[in-house]
Design a protein around this motif. Structure first.
Motif, PDB file in Angstrom:
ATOM      1  N   ILE A  23      40.148  42.271  51.083  1.00 48.26           N
ATOM      2  CA  ILE A  23      40.400  42.908  49.788  1.00 48.26           C
ATOM      3  C   ILE A  23      41.676  43.727  49.897  1.00 48.26           C
ATOM      4  O   ILE A  23      41.786  44.604  50.753  1.00 48.26           O
ATOM      5  CB  ILE A  23      39.227  43.808  49.365  1.00 48.26           C
ATOM      6  CG1 ILE A  23      37.961  42.960  49.194  1.00 48.26           C
ATOM      7  CG2 ILE A  23      39.561  44.578  48.095  1.00 48.26           C
ATOM      8  CD1 ILE A  23      36.709  43.756  48.913  1.00 48.26           C
ATOM      9  N   THR A  34      46.757  36.443  38.627  1.00 50.86           N
ATOM     10  CA  THR A  34      45.464  35.872  38.252  1.00 50.86           C
ATOM     11  C   THR A  34      44.827  35.202  39.467  1.00 50.86           C
ATOM     12  O   THR A  34      45.485  34.955  40.472  1.00 50.86           O
ATOM     13  CB  THR A  34      45.617  34.824  37.127  1.00 50.86           C
ATOM     14  OG1 THR A  34      46.428  33.749  37.613  1.00 50.86           O
ATOM     15  CG2 THR A  34      46.241  35.414  35.878  1.00 50.86           C
ATOM     16  N   ALA A  35      43.546  34.888  39.328  1.00 52.03           N
ATOM     17  CA  ALA A  35      42.866  34.140  40.388  1.00 52.03           C
ATOM     18  C   ALA A  35      43.566  32.796  40.546  1.00 52.03           C
ATOM     19  O   ALA A  35      44.089  32.241  39.583  1.00 52.03           O
ATOM     20  CB  ALA A  35      41.397  33.955  40.042  1.00 52.03           C
ATOM     21  N   ASP A  36      43.595  32.295  41.739  1.00 48.31           N
ATOM     22  CA  ASP A  36      44.234  31.039  42.141  1.00 48.31           C
ATOM     23  C   ASP A  36      45.743  31.151  42.316  1.00 48.31           C
ATOM     24  O   ASP A  36      46.382  30.175  42.690  1.00 48.31           O
ATOM     25  CB  ASP A  36      43.912  29.884  41.184  1.00 48.31           C
ATOM     26  CG  ASP A  36      42.427  29.545  41.186  1.00 48.31           C
ATOM     27  OD1 ASP A  36      41.813  29.656  42.264  1.00 48.31           O
ATOM     28  OD2 ASP A  36      41.900  29.187  40.135  1.00 48.31           O
ATOM     29  N   THR A  52      45.608  32.744  48.948  1.00 44.49           N
ATOM     30  CA  THR A  52      45.279  32.408  47.566  1.00 44.49           C
ATOM     31  C   THR A  52      44.268  33.429  47.060  1.00 44.49           C
ATOM     32  O   THR A  52      43.278  33.719  47.737  1.00 44.49           O
ATOM     33  CB  THR A  52      44.682  30.994  47.472  1.00 44.49           C
ATOM     34  OG1 THR A  52      45.638  30.067  47.988  1.00 44.49           O
ATOM     35  CG2 THR A  52      44.351  30.631  46.037  1.00 44.49           C
ATOM     36  N   ILE A  53      44.525  33.968  45.901  1.00 43.40           N
ATOM     37  CA  ILE A  53      43.648  34.980  45.315  1.00 43.40           C
ATOM     38  C   ILE A  53      42.364  34.329  44.843  1.00 43.40           C
ATOM     39  O   ILE A  53      42.391  33.312  44.139  1.00 43.40           O
ATOM     40  CB  ILE A  53      44.358  35.683  44.149  1.00 43.40           C
ATOM     41  CG1 ILE A  53      45.575  36.430  44.679  1.00 43.40           C
ATOM     42  CG2 ILE A  53      43.404  36.612  43.414  1.00 43.40           C
ATOM     43  CD1 ILE A  53      46.439  37.022  43.607  1.00 43.40           C
ATOM     44  N   GLN A  54      41.246  34.913  45.231  1.00 45.82           N
ATOM     45  CA  GLN A  54      39.937  34.405  44.822  1.00 45.82           C
ATOM     46  C   GLN A  54      39.467  35.060  43.523  1.00 45.82           C
ATOM     47  O   GLN A  54      38.871  34.409  42.682  1.00 45.82           O
ATOM     48  CB  GLN A  54      38.904  34.665  45.920  1.00 45.82           C
ATOM     49  CG  GLN A  54      39.251  34.000  47.233  1.00 45.82           C
ATOM     50  CD  GLN A  54      39.273  32.492  47.134  1.00 45.82           C
ATOM     51  OE1 GLN A  54      38.344  31.902  46.612  1.00 45.82           O
ATOM     52  NE2 GLN A  54      40.322  31.876  47.618  1.00 45.82           N
ATOM     53  N   SER A  55      39.708  36.364  43.393  1.00 46.52           N
ATOM     54  CA  SER A  55      39.304  37.081  42.183  1.00 46.52           C
ATOM     55  C   SER A  55      40.127  38.352  42.060  1.00 46.52           C
ATOM     56  O   SER A  55      40.738  38.800  43.027  1.00 46.52           O
ATOM     57  CB  SER A  55      37.806  37.408  42.203  1.00 46.52           C
ATOM     58  OG  SER A  55      37.517  38.299  43.256  1.00 46.52           O
ATOM     59  N   ILE A  56      40.118  38.908  40.868  1.00 42.22           N
ATOM     60  CA  ILE A  56      40.884  40.123  40.562  1.00 42.22           C
ATOM     61  C   ILE A  56      39.917  41.174  40.023  1.00 42.22           C
ATOM     62  O   ILE A  56      39.047  40.868  39.217  1.00 42.22           O
ATOM     63  CB  ILE A  56      41.936  39.851  39.454  1.00 42.22           C
ATOM     64  CG1 ILE A  56      42.888  38.743  39.852  1.00 42.22           C
ATOM     65  CG2 ILE A  56      42.673  41.117  39.068  1.00 42.22           C
ATOM     66  CD1 ILE A  56      43.903  39.124  40.865  1.00 42.22           C
ATOM     67  N   MET A  57      40.084  42.402  40.470  1.00 46.81           N
ATOM     68  CA  MET A  57      39.352  43.523  39.909  1.00 46.81           C
ATOM     69  C   MET A  57      40.379  44.544  39.438  1.00 46.81           C
ATOM     70  O   MET A  57      41.227  44.957  40.219  1.00 46.81           O
ATOM     71  CB  MET A  57      38.436  44.164  40.946  1.00 46.81           C
ATOM     72  CG  MET A  57      37.616  45.297  40.361  1.00 46.81           C
ATOM     73  SD  MET A  57      36.922  46.383  41.591  1.00 46.81           S
ATOM     74  CE  MET A  57      38.371  47.253  42.122  1.00 46.81           C
ATOM     75  N   ARG A  58      40.322  44.896  38.195  1.00 46.13           N
ATOM     76  CA  ARG A  58      41.231  45.908  37.663  1.00 46.13           C
ATOM     77  C   ARG A  58      40.453  47.196  37.454  1.00 46.13           C
ATOM     78  O   ARG A  58      39.301  47.173  37.040  1.00 46.13           O
ATOM     79  CB  ARG A  58      41.861  45.430  36.372  1.00 46.13           C
ATOM     80  CG  ARG A  58      42.706  44.194  36.605  1.00 46.13           C
ATOM     81  CD  ARG A  58      43.530  43.804  35.403  1.00 46.13           C
ATOM     82  NE  ARG A  58      44.129  42.497  35.574  1.00 46.13           N
ATOM     83  CZ  ARG A  58      45.228  42.241  36.265  1.00 46.13           C
ATOM     84  NH1 ARG A  58      45.864  43.221  36.862  1.00 46.13           N
ATOM     85  NH2 ARG A  58      45.701  41.019  36.368  1.00 46.13           N
TER      86      ARG A  58
END
Length: 91
Positions: A23, A34-36, A52-58
């Motif tokens: 993380i 963005t994811a991906d 590669t991004i799996q998910s984003i938390m803002r």
């Protein structure tokens, strides 16, 4: 999908490349990420790897879950000190 370059300190990059840091906490999360997307890690003016991004938390999780601290390789105190005053935090 797009490519993003993020500046990162060598200590954190090494933990990411070793698979220990999953993380990445940012005080200023790029709005266009963005994811991906593929993130390239820059330090010492050179690209040293990518992921590669799996998910984003803002925003800031409240309370901060243990998995979040473990994955970011931060203590709760380190996380709070780092994120305090951030305008667009994310992970």
């Amino acid at each position: 999908m797009s490519d993003i370059i993020l500046a990162i300190r060598p200590k954190w990059a090494e933990l990411i490349f070793a698979g220990k840091k999953t993380i990445e906490v940012r005080r200023g999360m790029p709005r266009n990420i963005t994811a991906d997307d593929t993130v390239y890690f820059l330090y010492n003016n050179e690209i040293h790897g990518h992921a590669t991004i799996q998910s984003i938390m803002r925003g800031i999780p409240d309370p901060v879950p243990d998995y979040f601290l473990h994955g970011s390789c931060l203590t709760l105190e380190q996380y709070q000190n780092y994120i305090t005053g951030a305008r667009h935090p994310g992970a």
